[in-house]
Design a protein around this motif. Structure first.
Motif, short mmCIF file in Angstrom:
data_model
loop_
_atom_site.label_atom_id
_atom_site.label_comp_id
_atom_site.label_asym_id
_atom_site.label_seq_id
_atom_site.Cartn_x
_atom_site.Cartn_y
_atom_site.Cartn_z
N UNK A 160 -20.49 18.05 -41.89
CA UNK A 160 -20.67 17.45 -40.89
C UNK A 160 -22.08 17.47 -40.20
N UNK A 161 -22.62 18.87 -40.47
CA UNK A 161 -24.33 19.88 -40.23
C UNK A 161 -25.12 19.03 -41.09
N UNK A 162 -24.79 19.24 -42.11
CA UNK A 162 -25.42 18.68 -43.25
C UNK A 162 -25.83 16.96 -42.92
N UNK A 163 -25.13 15.87 -43.07
CA UNK A 163 -25.09 15.02 -42.26
C UNK A 163 -25.36 14.47 -40.88
N UNK A 164 -25.29 14.93 -40.62
CA UNK A 164 -26.09 14.94 -39.22
C UNK A 164 -27.63 15.34 -38.99
N UNK A 165 -28.11 15.76 -39.85
CA UNK A 165 -29.75 15.72 -40.32
C UNK A 165 -29.81 15.05 -41.37
N UNK A 166 -28.70 14.66 -41.54
CA UNK A 166 -29.70 13.61 -42.93
C UNK A 166 -28.89 12.07 -42.19
N UNK A 167 -28.22 12.36 -41.36
CA UNK A 167 -28.71 10.97 -40.36
C UNK A 167 -29.60 10.62 -39.74
N UNK A 168 -29.56 11.73 -38.70
CA UNK A 168 -31.04 11.77 -38.21
C UNK A 168 -32.65 11.55 -38.90
N UNK A 169 -32.79 12.21 -40.43
CA UNK A 169 -33.64 11.36 -40.88
C UNK A 169 -33.48 10.53 -41.53
N UNK A 170 -32.26 9.80 -41.73
CA UNK A 170 -32.56 7.95 -42.04
C UNK A 170 -32.65 7.61 -41.33
N UNK A 171 -31.99 7.62 -39.90
CA UNK A 171 -32.58 6.50 -37.88
C UNK A 171 -33.66 6.65 -38.00
N UNK A 172 -34.80 7.47 -38.81
CA UNK A 172 -35.97 6.32 -37.81
C UNK A 172 -36.46 5.01 -38.85
N UNK A 173 -37.25 4.63 -38.34
CA UNK A 173 -37.91 3.20 -38.83
C UNK A 173 -39.86 3.56 -39.32
N UNK A 174 -39.85 3.82 -40.28
CA UNK A 174 -38.29 3.57 -41.77
C UNK A 174 -38.01 4.06 -41.84
N UNK A 175 -37.19 4.61 -42.56
CA UNK A 175 -35.92 5.66 -42.93
C UNK A 175 -37.02 7.25 -43.75
N UNK A 176 -36.01 8.49 -42.89
CA UNK A 176 -37.36 9.58 -43.88
C UNK A 176 -36.54 9.61 -44.91
N UNK A 177 -36.94 9.70 -46.69
CA UNK A 177 -36.07 10.49 -47.64
C UNK A 177 -36.45 11.43 -47.64
N UNK A 178 -35.12 13.02 -48.00
CA UNK A 178 -35.90 13.43 -47.80
C UNK A 178 -36.22 14.19 -49.34
N UNK A 179 -35.16 13.99 -50.50
CA UNK A 179 -35.49 13.42 -52.23
C UNK A 179 -35.11 15.11 -52.33
N UNK A 180 -34.79 15.92 -52.01
CA UNK A 180 -34.39 17.12 -52.97
C UNK A 180 -32.95 18.47 -51.56
#
Length: 560
Positions: A160-180
């Motif tokens: 849940x914590x990992x996905x909450x962090x990814x949701x925050x990144x992907x919610x940016x406009x445009x989305x932020x992709x971590x890639x690693x």
């Protein structure tokens, strides 16, 4: 990004010796007694300041946390806030540093409880220096190996914590992709199970499709190898591989001997062999949906809404009248960013089905919980009926009824006493607060002047930061008069009720109460019982001040 140095990484690659977020014990063992099973901290030399940042805020200590071919990470101090940070040095040229401006701007904007904080950055002679948050227990991969066998509760909380962090990144406009995304790039504060995503050095803002092939082969989605570009869903694929490693304890595609074999299997749609070892159906379903082709792959939001990752609500009976026909119940969504739902229930006129349907129509609770909450309410009704007056069981077990009524009466009396006590102390606290604030400002000024003078004399940092923060001073000033109440407090009581009582009793406003509630719920503390389950060391990781923890403990346990 190809051909350029990566930003200082928060983690480590599969075979690298460099590790950023290592614990203090690990760092000392590698520096002092690398082959010993036991670490004698008393033999560790005194830490000293060896360099200051250009703005004088950050002080690098003579304590190396990790090394790589081009990177060295030191422990450092934030002299303004009074806590430890990581000083990351990466060898690069001035021209290459200028090319990293886009990535640096991304890091500056990222602020989330499940993403490692980036504080500052500058170029110094032949290296770029990053100041970042310091994690205490190393990487998620190290922690998996340390625990060996993970239970589903831990996996659920981490995921849940990992996905909450990814949701925050992907919610940016445009989305932020971590890639690693991988377990080596996710870090743990082991004292209380806090998980944070690191290694944002190769993150990119999605402007259309991305084409750069970068990442770790075992965690790279098939589309990252194509020339057609990729989206933020590559992070979802990588999370699926992380979840696979958490469940099995095995590195994905460990059967492959080199990156070429991994590439061949990934591009051919062949999944890791360890996937066959996943026996929990809900977990297997999540992993398979993460590994689907890009256009079919689930989003982070969809993953968070799966039954496995959604916290199941609990229905509590708060109170009842003498006839046991007027009940007050509460639905607690533990582990979710939601308020608890309190409702009244009339045994003579209401049914569980009708009440739940009404709450769904009013959008108080999600429809997906209809069956679960209905069955929980019916369970409580059966329990009450079992000991109701006039029934055979009730006659034989009248002591159960007496016990339940006595407990409720005590709880109500305790609540009344707390209210009266709060009113009585309010006036006294107003007078005390003004005097303590004056003392606090004086102590804060003395501390600031002393710290600055000691640093200029190159005094060891352990002496410079004898008082680690403003909150420690506040604790000393208020320690002689903790706000302690000894009444019994039910484990089922919602955490927001307890916090608001504490804030009222200590003359704190509603904003402060809401801040404490948000921090506690962020750590899955939903009831008083959750708080009581914490060990002493867990309190330090709640994100509350020392004084706030002291006030909560005094209320729960009384003055020690």
């Amino acid at each position: 990004m190809e051909g350029r140095p990566r930003l200082p990484s928060y983690g480590t690659t599969r075979n690298s010796e460099y590790q950023y977020g290592v614990s203090r014990d690990y760092a000392i063992s590698s520096l002092v007694v690398p082959n010993s099973e036991h670490i004698d901290l008393s033999k560790h030399s005194t830490e000293k300041i060896i360099e200051l940042s250009p703005n004088k805020r950050y002080a690098k200590l003579n304590c190396i946390l990790g090394k790589g071919a081009y990177k060295v990470v030191y422990k450092a101090l934030d002299r303004e806030e009074g806590y430890e940070v990581a000083w990351n040095g990466c060898q690069t040229s001035k021209a290459e540093y200028m090319e990293l401006n886009d990535e640096i701007e991304i890091l500056k904007r990222v602020r989330h409880p499940n993403i490692i904080n980036f504080h500052d950055c500058w170029y110094n002679n032949t290296e770029i220096v990053f100041i970042t948050e310091l994690m205490t227990s190393g990487t998620l991969r190290e922690y998996i190996h340390k625990l060996q066998i993970l239970n589903l509760k831990i996996i659920k909380r981490w995921s849940r914590q990992i996905l909450k962090g990814l949701l925050y990144l992907h919610s940016h406009v445009p989305p932020i992709i971590h890639r690693d995304i991988k377990c080596d790039n996710i870090f743990i504060n082991g004292a209380h199970g806090e998980v944070k995503i690191g290694d944002l050095g190769i993150a990119k803002m999605k402007k259309g499709k991305n084409y750069t092939v970068i990442g770790t082969p075992e965690f790279m989605a098939p589309e990252m190898y194509d020339e057609k570009g990729y989206s933020e869903k590559v992070d979802v694929y990588a999370f699926g591989m992380c979840l696979l490693e958490m469940v099995t304890g095995e590195y994905p595609y460990s059967e492959c001997k080199n990156a070429a074999q991994v590439y061949k299997k990934v591009t051919s749609g062949i999944k890791p062999e360890c996937l066959d070892k996943v026996t929990e159906p809900q977990v297997l379903d999540i992993i398979n949906n993460c590994l689907l082709p890009e256009n079919e792959r689930w989003s982070v939001q969809q993953l968070l809404e799966t039954p496995f990752l959604l916290a199941e609500p609990e229905v509590l009976l708060l109170s009842t009248n003498d006839q046991k026909n007027h009940l007050t119940m509460q639905v607690v969504f533990k582990g979710m960013d939601r308020l608890s739902v309190k409702f009244e229930f009339n045994v003579d006129t209401d049914t569980a089905e009708d009440v739940v349907n009404e709450m769904i129509e009013e959008q108080v609770i999600p429809e997906r919980y209809q069956q679960l909450i209905t069955s929980e309410i019916n369970r409580i009704l059966r329990e009450l009926n079992k000991y109701a007056p006039g029934t055979e069981d009730g006659k034989d077990d009248s002591h159960h009824i007496w016990k339940r009524e006595t407990a409720m009466e005590k709880e109500l009396a305790a609540a009344d006493d707390r209210a009266l006590e709060a009113e009585r102390r309010a006036f006294i606290l107003e007078q005390q607060l003004a005097e303590k604030e004056r003392k606090l400002e004086n102590e804060k000024m003395i501390f600031s002047n002393s710290a600055a003078a000691l640093v200029e004399q190159d005094i060891p940092s352990t002496q410079v930061l004898k008082k680690s923060s403003y909150n420690d001073i506040r604790e000393e000033l208020t320690a002689e008069e903790p706000y302690s109440f000894r009444e019994d407090i039910s484990n089922d009581r919602p955490i927001e009720d307890l916090v608001r009582d504490v804030c009222i009793n200590s003359n704190r406003n509603i904003d402060k109460a809401n801040e404490w509630i948000q921090r506690l719920k962020g750590q899955d503390i939903m009831t008083v019982g959750d708080l009581r389950e914490l060990h002493d060391e867990d309190w330090n990781g709640l994100g509350l001040t020392v004084l706030a923890c002291r006030l909560l403990k005094n209320t729960l346990y009384g003055k020690s």
